[in-house]
Design a protein around this motif. Sequence first.
Motif, PDB file in Angstrom:
ATOM      1  N   CYS A 148     -15.531  17.098  -4.642  1.00  0.00           N
ATOM      2  CA  CYS A 148     -15.147  16.130  -3.617  1.00  0.00           C
ATOM      3  C   CYS A 148     -14.432  16.798  -2.443  1.00  0.00           C
ATOM      4  CB  CYS A 148     -14.295  15.014  -4.214  1.00  0.00           C
ATOM      5  SG  CYS A 148     -12.657  15.511  -4.741  1.00  0.00           S
ATOM      6  N   ILE A 149     -14.598  16.193  -1.276  1.00  0.00           N
ATOM      7  CA  ILE A 149     -13.765  16.537  -0.115  1.00  0.00           C
ATOM      8  C   ILE A 149     -12.932  15.299   0.167  1.00  0.00           C
ATOM      9  CG2 ILE A 149     -15.257  18.289   0.906  1.00  0.00           C
ATOM     10  CD1 ILE A 149     -16.367  16.069   2.761  1.00  0.00           C
ATOM     11  N   THR A 150     -11.691  15.472   0.604  1.00  0.00           N
ATOM     12  CA  THR A 150     -10.773  14.337   0.660  1.00  0.00           C
ATOM     13  C   THR A 150     -10.035  14.251   1.994  1.00  0.00           C
ATOM     14  OG1 THR A 150      -9.092  15.741  -0.381  1.00  0.00           O
ATOM     15  CG2 THR A 150     -10.350  14.299  -1.832  1.00  0.00           C
ATOM     16  N   GLU A 151      -9.577  13.036   2.268  1.00  0.00           N
ATOM     17  CA  GLU A 151      -8.732  12.752   3.432  1.00  0.00           C
ATOM     18  C   GLU A 151      -7.645  11.821   2.908  1.00  0.00           C
ATOM     19  OE1 GLU A 151     -10.380  11.850   7.574  1.00  0.00           O
ATOM     20  OE2 GLU A 151     -10.005   9.845   6.799  1.00  0.00           O
TER      21      GLU A 151
ATOM     22  N   LEU B 146       0.817  -1.224   0.000  1.00  0.00           N
ATOM     23  CA  LEU B 146       0.000   0.000   0.000  1.00  0.00           C
ATOM     24  C   LEU B 146       0.851   1.274   0.000  1.00  0.00           C
ATOM     25  CD1 LEU B 146      -3.022   0.721   0.085  1.00  0.00           C
ATOM     26  CD2 LEU B 146      -2.873   0.778   2.569  1.00  0.00           C
ATOM     27  N   ASN B 147       0.638   2.116  -1.018  1.00  0.00           N
ATOM     28  CA  ASN B 147       1.325   3.419  -1.073  1.00  0.00           C
ATOM     29  C   ASN B 147       0.562   4.482  -0.289  1.00  0.00           C
ATOM     30  OD1 ASN B 147       3.226   2.337  -2.727  1.00  0.00           O
ATOM     31  ND2 ASN B 147       2.498   3.293  -4.621  1.00  0.00           N
ATOM     32  N   CYS B 148      -0.764   4.509  -0.498  1.00  0.00           N
ATOM     33  CA  CYS B 148      -1.569   5.565   0.128  1.00  0.00           C
ATOM     34  C   CYS B 148      -3.035   5.174   0.111  1.00  0.00           C
ATOM     35  CB  CYS B 148      -1.385   6.883  -0.632  1.00  0.00           C
ATOM     36  SG  CYS B 148      -2.027   6.802  -2.313  1.00  0.00           S
ATOM     37  N   VAL B 149      -3.809   5.851   0.959  1.00  0.00           N
ATOM     38  CA  VAL B 149      -5.267   5.682   0.959  1.00  0.00           C
ATOM     39  C   VAL B 149      -5.890   7.069   0.842  1.00  0.00           C
ATOM     40  CG1 VAL B 149      -7.271   4.759   2.172  1.00  0.00           C
ATOM     41  CG2 VAL B 149      -5.044   3.713   2.534  1.00  0.00           C
ATOM     42  N   LEU B 150      -6.856   7.193  -0.078  1.00  0.00           N
ATOM     43  CA  LEU B 150      -7.584   8.450  -0.240  1.00  0.00           C
ATOM     44  C   LEU B 150      -9.052   8.180   0.065  1.00  0.00           C
ATOM     45  CD1 LEU B 150      -7.484  11.471  -1.478  1.00  0.00           C
ATOM     46  CD2 LEU B 150      -8.477  10.392  -3.486  1.00  0.00           C
ATOM     47  N   ALA B 151      -9.574   8.797   1.129  1.00  0.00           N
ATOM     48  CA  ALA B 151     -11.013   8.700   1.423  1.00  0.00           C
ATOM     49  C   ALA B 151     -11.684   9.940   0.853  1.00  0.00           C
ATOM     50  CB  ALA B 151     -11.240   8.618   2.922  1.00  0.00           C
ATOM     51  N   GLN B 152     -12.869   9.782   0.273  1.00  0.00           N
ATOM     52  CA  GLN B 152     -13.539  10.968  -0.271  1.00  0.00           C
ATOM     53  C   GLN B 152     -15.055  10.891  -0.157  1.00  0.00           C
ATOM     54  OE1 GLN B 152     -12.088  10.798  -4.489  1.00  0.00           O
ATOM     55  NE2 GLN B 152     -14.265  10.912  -4.988  1.00  0.00           N
ATOM     56  N   ARG B 153     -15.672  12.066  -0.205  1.00  0.00           N
ATOM     57  CA  ARG B 153     -17.128  12.222  -0.264  1.00  0.00           C
ATOM     58  C   ARG B 153     -17.418  13.293  -1.303  1.00  0.00           C
ATOM     59  NH1 ARG B 153     -16.214   8.924   2.940  1.00  0.00           N
ATOM     60  NH2 ARG B 153     -17.122   8.454   4.970  1.00  0.00           N
ATOM     61  N   LEU B 154     -18.682  13.386  -1.704  1.00  0.00           N
ATOM     62  CA  LEU B 154     -19.104  14.466  -2.589  1.00  0.00           C
ATOM     63  C   LEU B 154     -20.025  15.406  -1.824  1.00  0.00           C
ATOM     64  CD1 LEU B 154     -19.837  12.531  -5.913  1.00  0.00           C
ATOM     65  CD2 LEU B 154     -17.882  13.973  -5.399  1.00  0.00           C
TER      66      LEU B 154
END
Length: 575
Positions: free
Chosen positions: A512-515, A451-459
């Motif tokens: 989108c909003i991201t984490e 795993l390089n990275c995780v991107l969580a998102q919502r609209l």
Amino acid sequence: MARTVTRPTLTDVLMRQGILPKQTLDQVLSRLGGVTAALGQTLVSEGLLSEEQLARALATQFDLPCNLLTEFRVDQSFYDSMSVKLMQRHPFIPIAEHQGRLAVAIPDPQNLLALDELELLLGRPLDLVVSPRSSILASLERSEGSSQALRELEAEYRSVLVKEDERGEEVLTMDHEGEDQSPAVKLLDSILLSALQRRASDIHIEAADRATKVKLRVDGILVPAMEPLDVRLHAPLVSRLKVMSDLDIAERRVPQDGSFRMRLERKTVDFRVSILPSVFGESVVIRILDREAITTGVSTLRLERLGFNAEDLKRFRRAITRPYGMVLVTGPTGSGKTTTLYAAITEMNIKDDKLITIEDPVEYQLSGVVQIPVNEKKGLTFARGLRSILRHDPDKIMVGEIRDGETAQIAIQSSLTGHLVLTTVHANNVFDVIGRFASMGIDAYNFLAALNCVLAQRLVRMVCLACRVEVKLDQTLAEESGLDFEEYKDVPFYEGKGCQECHGTGYRGRKCITEFLDLNDEIKEMILAERPLSEIRYRAVTGGMITLRQSALRKVLEGSTTLREINRVTFSEEG
């Protein structure tokens, strides 16, 4: 003719009115290959111009009056000489008639062929008035003629239905009658067309006790598409959909899934149909896949246009340029995960690399990318397709979704053996992903190594630019949102008061909003040592991670969205 020669261009008008700078207009024109006819609609679709501004600019360019049709209703007498369907197809609405000439509101005075055709069909000379397309369609929806047309359909339907039984043969009768005579066909066409014009992603047709309700999902929210229909229209509507989707019209007790393709508004659109039996009749959801709109959008799709904050954008771009490893995008259904991955793919150098995707279904079509649709009926699952992809010498792989341990295992092995794997998984935030993979029986060490990275998102829905107004912060709302009222009471907040462009919702479009969590060695070691998630989260935040809630609040403070909207999508205790 002299007036035609000296007429200013739309670019000239927009610059003269100070709406857009020359540089922006030149950039859009160069992308369109200099085709000025498509300039106005492109600027509107990209959010650079509102429909109202475009209408005013076109009216100035062609020296025509502009009418925003606020609360306008079509005179009942016009429905005797022209059909609602014709008005929707062009679109146009008649405003007034004087001395044999008809004044009509149209969205595009440049389309001379359509105007000539309209003049021929209406059989009288036209005086043109420019109005926003959405205002024309909203006026049609408001006008008595639309409900009158529906009542006519119901009356016609009753005359067709007289000799029908309950087994669904009425559809066969309708098809024998011909599509033009069938009211179910007309009604369904009207529903599909309305959904496309309102940019809906899904259509819900629900049977209630005494009526059939039709709703559209626009910007993630369900809104009524029309007044409730007579419940007797429900069975033929569903049967018509079943015939179009090659489903069993006699079976009403088990769920069925299918799809069909239609040509509407001079373009081909795909529809996926899901039918469920419910207490009062079958409930239908139709997912709209407007490939032409999507493909046009994908060609100009870039990560910065999706709404990323600057820090997460920089980190995510760095992650997708790594030669191998797994890039994981997470979020609930309909949170824009696939769109983000496609934006990432369009930014990659696919000329030098072999890029293969496996998806269910292939929603966007991209040139230069091999795309494989999952077909579980034929045995082509994500896991089986992924195994075959690895024998196809790929450099980068996109897996539409990881649903089971087998797919997860192959994806992890692929990323450990020199491939960059882009994929999605359903989880609520970046830390829930770890538990999600553990529940699939995946070894934590291998998973974290890959795993390089995780991107969580919502609209979140954006405030409509056409009706945006400044508002004062409400103290109760501030407390519900976890904000210090004293600190923010003088900060300007914005809301949409509701207009024709946003169909009275106050919102238009989503971003989108991201984490973003970069899996550095320290975070990996903490996870392997099974440290509490709260501790890992605290370390990530102190290391610069912006939470979903913080990302959402930034959008509010920029004036792009509202506190009520971010409270709907995120929890105030998230940060």
